[in-house]
Design an enzyme around this catalytic site. Sequence first.
Site, PDB file in Angstrom:
ATOM      1  N   THR A 199      -2.163   1.558  -4.764  1.00  0.00           N
ATOM      2  CA  THR A 199      -2.361   2.632  -4.057  1.00  0.00           C
ATOM      3  C   THR A 199      -3.870   3.205  -4.561  1.00  0.00           C
ATOM      4  OG1 THR A 199      -1.667   5.078  -3.449  1.00  0.00           O
ATOM      5  CG2 THR A 199      -1.034   4.053  -5.621  1.00  0.00           C
ATOM      6  N   ASP A 250       0.822  -1.007  -0.107  1.00  0.00           N
ATOM      7  CA  ASP A 250       0.021  -0.052  -0.008  1.00  0.00           C
ATOM      8  C   ASP A 250       1.119   1.072   0.033  1.00  0.00           C
ATOM      9  OD1 ASP A 250      -2.422   1.631   0.472  1.00  0.00           O
ATOM     10  OD2 ASP A 250      -1.812   1.591   2.547  1.00  0.00           O
ATOM     11  N   LYS A 251       0.311   2.449  -0.210  1.00  0.00           N
ATOM     12  CA  LYS A 251       1.327   3.564  -0.349  1.00  0.00           C
ATOM     13  C   LYS A 251       1.122   4.354   0.922  1.00  0.00           C
ATOM     14  CE  LYS A 251       0.806   7.319  -2.440  1.00  0.00           C
ATOM     15  NZ  LYS A 251       1.016   8.181  -1.256  1.00  0.00           N
ATOM     16  N   THR A 252      -0.059   4.851   0.977  1.00  0.00           N
ATOM     17  CA  THR A 252      -0.224   5.754   2.162  1.00  0.00           C
ATOM     18  C   THR A 252      -0.254   5.038   3.400  1.00  0.00           C
ATOM     19  OG1 THR A 252      -1.859   7.083   0.688  1.00  0.00           O
ATOM     20  CG2 THR A 252      -1.808   7.798   2.891  1.00  0.00           C
ATOM     21  N   LYS A 299      -7.107  -4.357  -5.021  1.00  0.00           N
ATOM     22  CA  LYS A 299      -6.001  -4.815  -4.439  1.00  0.00           C
ATOM     23  C   LYS A 299      -5.987  -6.189  -4.284  1.00  0.00           C
ATOM     24  CE  LYS A 299      -4.973  -0.552  -2.149  1.00  0.00           C
ATOM     25  NZ  LYS A 299      -4.587   0.192  -0.847  1.00  0.00           N
ATOM     26  N   GLU A 348      -5.893  18.767   3.381  1.00  0.00           N
ATOM     27  CA  GLU A 348      -6.562  19.816   3.494  1.00  0.00           C
ATOM     28  C   GLU A 348      -6.459  20.555   5.021  1.00  0.00           C
ATOM     29  OE1 GLU A 348     -11.066  19.753   3.367  1.00  0.00           O
ATOM     30  OE2 GLU A 348     -10.882  20.821   1.718  1.00  0.00           O
ATOM     31  N   ARG A 398      -5.128   4.405  -8.042  1.00  0.00           N
ATOM     32  CA  ARG A 398      -6.580   4.368  -8.102  1.00  0.00           C
ATOM     33  C   ARG A 398      -7.326   3.046  -7.827  1.00  0.00           C
ATOM     34  NH1 ARG A 398      -8.325   8.450  -6.638  1.00  0.00           N
ATOM     35  NH2 ARG A 398      -7.682  10.588  -7.619  1.00  0.00           N
TER      36      ARG A 398
END
Lengths: 358, 1185
Positions: free
Chosen positions: B732, B425-427, B847, B547, B841
């Site tokens: 990701t 996974d990335k984040t 996944k 944000e 995306r």
Amino acid sequence: MSVRGSGVDEVVGCLPLKLVVGYRSVDSGGYLGSIMLVMDSRFTQQELPACKPILTPRWVISAFMLVSIVFIPIGLASLFASRDVVEIIDRYETDCIPQALRNDKVKYIQGPEDKTCNRTLRVPKRMKQPIYVYYQLDNFYQNHRRYVKSRSDKQLKDPKSENDVSACKPEDATPPGSNPIVPCGLIAWSMFNDTYSFSRNSEQLPLNKKGISWKSDRQHKFGKEVFPKNFQNGTLIGGAHLNSSIPLSEQEDLIVWMRTAALPTFRKLYGKIEVDLQANESIEVQLKNYYNTYSFNGKKKLVLSTTSWLGGKNDFIGIAYLSVGGLCFVLAMAFTIIYLVKPRRLGDPSYLSWNRNP
Amino acid sequence: MRGGTGKGIHFSKLYSFSCFRSKFEDEHGQLGQRGYSRIVYCNDPDNPEAVQLKYRGNYVSTTKYTALNFIPKSLFEQFRRVANLYFLVVACVSFSPLAPYTAVSVLAPLLVVIGATMAKEGVEDWRRRKQDIEANNRKVEVYGKKAFNETRWKNLRVGDLVKIYKDEYFPADLLLLSSSYEDGICYVETMNLDGETNLKLKHALDETASLRDVSSFQNFKSTINCEDPNERLYSFVGTLYYGGQQHPLSLQQILLRDSKLRNTDYIYGVVVFTGHDTKVMQNATDPPSKRSKIERRMDKIIYILFSTLILISFTGSMFFGVETKNDIRVGELKRWYLRPDKTTVFFDPKRASLAAFFHFLTGLMLYGYLIPISLYVSIEVVKVLQSIFINQDQDMYYEETDKPARARTSNLNEELGQVDTILSDKTGTLTCNSMEFVKCSIAGVAYGRGMTEVERALAKRKRSRAHEVTDSSSDLPECDDHVVDSGKPVKGFNFRDERIMNGNWVNEPHSDLIQKFFRVLAICHTAIPDVRKESGEISYEAESPDEAAFVIAARELGFEFFERTQTSISLHELDHESGRKVNRSYTLLHVLEFSSARKRMSVIVKTVENQLLLLCKGADSVMFERLSKDGRLFLAKSMDHLNKYAEAGLRTLVVAYRELSDQEYKSWEEEFLQAKTSVSAARDALIDAACDKIERDLILLGVTAVEDKLQKGVPECIDKLSKAGIKIWVLTGDKMETAINIGYACSLLTKGMKQIVITLDSPDISDLEKQGDKESIQKASRESIAKQIGEAKAQIIARKESSVTFGLIIDGMSLDFALAKSLESSFLEVAVNCASVICCRSSPKQKARVTKLVKVGTGKTTLAIGDGANDVGMLQEADIGVGISGVEGMQAVMSSDFAIAQFRFLERLLLVHGHWCYRRITMMICYFFYKNITFGFTLFWFEAHASFSGQPAYNDWYMSFYNVFFTSLPVIALGVFDQDVSARLCLKHPLLYQEGVQNILFTWHRILGWMLNGVISSMIIFFFITNSTISQAFRRDGHLVDYEVLGVTMYTCVVWAVNCQMALSINYFTWIQHFFIWGSIAFWYTFLVIYGALPPKVSTTAYQVFVEACAPSPFYWLATLLVVVSMLLPYFAYRSFQTRFKPMYHDIIQRRRSEGSEADVSAELPARVKEKIGHLKERLKHRES
């Protein structure tokens, strides 16, 4: 092999840096972990001092050399020991049957004829006392499961347990179910009953039959108050009869027989001749050929043998030692040659490649 | 009433939240039908009708066993293993006369083995139970008798009315009735469910939102008709009958168990699902039990051994049958001493075939020693100990969060050494998932001096090249960093530039633009401020960390957003002229929300000066084309900066604004509201079109750059892993640009790499999309993807010879088509040939599908690593799931097999622990088979000399202790402690890892080699011993070798040989190994002496045999020496030749280590150590002077 007490890798571990160990909550390793907390951090970090043997050419050659250096002398010594032993083997099972009756040996052996048989042995070399007298049987499965189990150790030891014969069937009681046989079972029942007596120049050679069994057997396995009872009273008579007035602990022939052999070819100690025999002397043996090995084509041999520090006559162990030693020597030489002719630094980084697509 | 922050705000009226109103209308028709039949009598659980429904209570049990079923169930589990079942049968049969040995001697080791495993199971289950008890006994307030009374979770019933306070967990799935806020909203943290840290807004029905007083519940009666319990977390269908009317319910009103109430003082709710019916529990499927490849192969070996066992038993019984039959021939007894005329069925010549059959059973028991009874339990013990070492590893301990590595299952330790592909996974896994505002470009001027991870990596790479020439100037960037890095760090803010910080921006040339820029950041968002009363500090709850980073940046630079009402946003602003803080309030007119299609968001506000402003931020691809002619003043420079930022792996957004005239605004608003209120299917399109109209002619202010901070050491770790030959895929949810940036940042993609991008983002497809024909889009997309994959394939083949490496980048839409059956294999082929693959995306399901594709398609071991709930599917699908115990909740960790705190620990987990564990387990299994074959075959050879009667060569107790005492502990020591090379060398030579990937330590070749070695060993033992003792005396006093002595001698050789073989094959001798190996041998002699000293009734054939017969005989010792050395010889010679001519990789490294000169070593000492030594030397000098 190279043995390094504290190798290269431990350098890091020895520095104080590594010893700053912040132990965490017990939860990290569970219950076993908490035990480990008490132990050395080098243990938990798997950095205990260790030696790391490697098969470098030097170590390989040294190991092979060491083996050959140790083994060849042992081999020679064993071989000499074996050669020193003088052994007379006389196979008699056929010769002791009169020529005429040889076509049905079983009938002869079960018949009522006189079984006396006279043999003459020539002493090839001087035999120093004690000379051990053995009988050797062939193709006799004393290690057969049915046979091995067919005995009652309790009964042999304890006069009160004479009814403990459940393992002994069918030689448990005579007639079946009433009077227990002591000693019961197939082993005792089939006891060897050929007898030998030796004379030299018509003069009787004394045969010592004491101390031919293991001391522990006499003292702890066969009772002093246990006497033979109902033995060989059945319809089918197996082997030897026993003198019912002598306690089992003194029936050494029985004790020897009851200690079952490991392999189908075996010898058992019959007695000891405690005088020296000279070379080329003739020994007359008067034997009674009672025992039936003819049913199963077993051989019978009479063996007279001296012993060395290594025991009886057998070249095998000496030869084996010599061959293993020799083989190691050859291997050591081969490695030396390889190493000298084509030394190769295994550590060369140019060999550090990995074939990615096997 | 408690709290007042929410007073007067009706968030439902804020447009940005309007999207939460979802469309479930279609499904409501199904109510009452199958699957939608649940009826809940709210606030009336004692209603006889409700009682009749017999819904389950709220008691939750996650244990595998109960006190009652523990024994039978765990026993059943145990005997599902073929080997254990076999031993059970053997133990049962051993009470019959068939047994070659006493029953107790079989039963004892079996009980030890089974008992140990059951104890382990029991302890594990007990822990689970303790957790359950804790959860079930939490307190909650339930309405009853006109007041709220405290009760325990487990006592809750469906229909109960409960009150939950701030920061409490929901005890069951609840229907939200009302909250402390007037409009019935509440905030929920669903970290335990999906791992997302941002707060979700839940919304009660307007009709029930007024029920806010305890007294109002007295007459509250209603029923809910809703779906049956199911595992769909993101849907809920139901209707509330209240006040004589039907009100449709959606997920908006449902509060799920295990989520937490936040920012809301309390809520009232009705229990809808309890206990195991709750969506969370329905989701909690048992994690698929994973077994390692090694273990699966081990099973095959066991089957081979079983076949061998049957084969040799059969051979034995054949011979036995023939010999038994011959015992009586023509009425004549052959072996009369066996009394074949009067025998039991087992030896009866007249029924020889039956006897042979029984003997076959006996043989199965006797040669059972071929199958190592203690193998499973030893492996289990070893794995648990290995796990403890993993848990204890200081180098995988993360101090910041106080989290060590955790091996949650011990089943897969050795699988760690065989990983071929990592799916990451990335984040939150590669990155920290904390966005930091690091740079910005305002009016064409770049601000921000912080150095990003990527820049550092780039600089380092350059430096390392330079390093070879000169050693100096290496620390420059770090020093730089230190100078700038002053003041206390603020989370989400890593911006350092004295030109605009501390109010200095007023002196910059374009100070007005700077002001506008930060105003946009402070206003254009949907975050909610949270002012701490005591300190006055403000923190923000934002939908995304990006944000939050913007709002924080604005705050840090003097535009402090502190209040949001439904119609206004208030800031503390630094006044341009006076230099004082003033309150400025902006009237919020509209929020044009962000969507992935729009890629931008805007707000329309009215300033105090009655100026209408449209503030907009968005992706460069959509923003630049919307700039007005005047607004392009700094376009070139900004684009330049933007590209630089993107290259540095930063997430960029373009900030722009526009002033609106009253007239323009009015006419637009009309259109916009019309679009919003329209009910047609095209409502969304209409709104988009309306937004599009106003978001034009923007004036560019600048560009922001936010760093999705890479975790520490990620690039180095990935570099090491790829050097170890492990392929790394990144899956990701991020957009392609970001994913590519991160790919560069963590050295997954490199400059020299050829990128293959598969995407549907082509003009043709988007044209088709506009036409809206779903089928033709599908078809065109499929064709397009097929074409792209085909091209990629061709490209790869064309360049196969050259050293060009490929990187594949594919987006989620395309992935859907690529994973279709028809394209699957060619996609996999392309992907496998690429050095790295990035799927952007991608949804959680994708996944998992990709993971499955790789796992099944390549047949290699896959490892998935992730931190969020969206990775759970992937983690469970992969051969190994590694969870990052980071910020995103525990969901991933709970479903993982290993949990680590940081991605970089993966390097050590795989290269060191994985390699070691793989090596240890394979060695251990091979050795196990070796030792048992050695032992088992001596029995067989002996049998052959005992007319296959089934008489074992050894005393019963020698045999049953063989696996348990004389040989097992050294194997366990091997399995726990052995290491071919040290951890440092494992990391230094990552290629070593390929030994596991290619499974070269557990090839059939090797396994059979060990087995053959075992057979040879047994032959050497048996034939050497019997031939050298054939019939002659073995002592000076003329005594002969009998059954007892032969057994002891052979057994001694077996124990010696097997343990020495172990000593020869391990690479790592600590005192532990010495202790166990030599201890086992010593124990054998001790055992012989003690056992032999017991009365003959107990010791039977072992009585005094060692002390009286063997020990005084030089022959016994010489035979042992001979046999042991000759047994070791084949292996030793083989290994010598092999290390000389065909060394394995670890051999080479070992050689290098042993030959390595000390000089070499000192050069390799880590820099840290060097530094330390330097310090020490200096200190010494000081002391001397």
